[in-house]
Design a protein around this motif. Structure first.
Motif: not given
Length: 336
Positions: A129-154
């Protein structure tokens, strides 16, 4: 006693001026070297991300060759266990309180059509799963979820705001059933991995009410990453504290089935200003690979402020776009 010999043999320490000079030199060297070390460290982290993006490219291409299409998402959605039996799962809803940690997520669940979904890269093409993560990401909670938005230019965000109003940076990524645009003869694509009707509408009985938002793991940097403005600054929710996440991967940014201009379709479907099909999307079999985007990552820019957006193209190359260019060109306007 020989006073001259005694004076010559006497040992003495550094003077205050000498000590201050040494401290000043050390401080100067630190001021010069620390930014260099920081830059080298960040370059190493970006190289790690680019390596992961290459793995994603190879896996996505393998998926496309095997299945005839790209996956709906790269990692997958935030998942929950239904409790019916130990092997039954479904994508998470906003009301769910117990979400599987990211490293325990599965890509297998039954869709509305009754077909089991096996449509993502994690667990099949990519095991870690770490292949999908980013080493600079400050989030470490593996259960943390979020909604997402379409890019404004999409294309979809622009179309949605034109038909429904609102702001282009506030169009939420939701579950969609196949729908007909009431203002045209064009048909929108729906989600082929729609679990059931309860996701496409809030009452679970029809597709006319508000659909549920798709939930992603915050640590999934290949499908989503922090939304930035054209200056590279983070964009926040209305509370001014919670960062917004934008969708960075989609095979179908326009949401429309292509239909050329004709008497029945005077404006065509999924066409640009010159009535040419918008082919730089992964849903098409042969998009222009050097200007079709697979995904991009804003995490490095969001954390370090370096303004560099790593962008993976369909030809396998990873390029760096400045925040202003990324804001105006991604996901469908990039041209080499």
């Amino acid at each position: 006693m020989n006073l001259r010999t005694t004076a010559r043999g006497r040992r003495h320490g550094f003077t205050l001026i000498e000590l201050l000079t040494v401290i000043a030199i050390i401080a100067l060297l630190a001021a010069i070297l620390f930014p260099v070390f920081s830059t080298v460290r960040e370059q190493a982290r970006e190289s790690n991300t680019m390596s992961n993006m290459h793995d994603i490219y190879v896996a996505a291409r393998s998926f496309q060759l095997d299945e005839g299409h790209f996956p709906n998402v790269l990692f997958g959605y935030a998942m929950v266990q239904t409790g019916v039996n130990p092997d039954t799962y479904r994508p998470a809803k906003p009301t769910d309180t117990s979400v599987l940690p990211m490293d325990q997520a599965v890509e297998k669940f039954a869709t509305e059509s009754g077909i089991a979904n096996y449509g993502y890269l994690y667990g099949e093409q990519i095991k870690d799963f770490s292949a999908f993560t980013n080493i600079d990401d400050t989030v470490t909670n593996k259960s943390a979820v979020t909604i997402a938005y379409y890019p404004p230019n999409s294309a979809y965000a622009q179309s949605y705001v034109k038909n429904h109003g609102g702001n282009v940076d506030s169009v939420v990524v939701t579950w969609e059933a196949p729908t007909q645009d009431p203002n045209s003869l064009c048909t929108y694509y729906g989600d082929s991995d729609l679990p059931d009707a309860s996701y496409a509408s809030s009452d679970g009985k029809n597709y006319t009410s508000t659909p549920l938002p798709k939930l992603f793991y915050k640590m999934d940097s290949m499908d989503i990453s922090p939304m930035l403005d054209d200056l590279g600054n983070k964009v926040f929710e209305a509370d001014g504290v919670t960062p917004k996440y934008e969708l960075n991967y989609s095979p179908n940014w326009s949401h429309q089935l292509y239909q050329p201009v004709s008497a029945a379709y005077p404006l065509g479907c999924d066409v640009g200003a010159n009535f040419a099909p918008v082919v730089n999307q992964l849903k098409y079999q042969n998009p222009p690979r050097n200007r079709t985007v697979i995904t991009w990552i804003t995490t490095h820019a969001a954390v370090t402020g370096n303004g560099q957006i790593l962008t993976l193209l369909d030809d396998g190359t990873t390029i760096k776009l400045h925040a202003a260019q990324a804001y105006s060109d991604l996901p469908m306007n990039y041209a080499p």
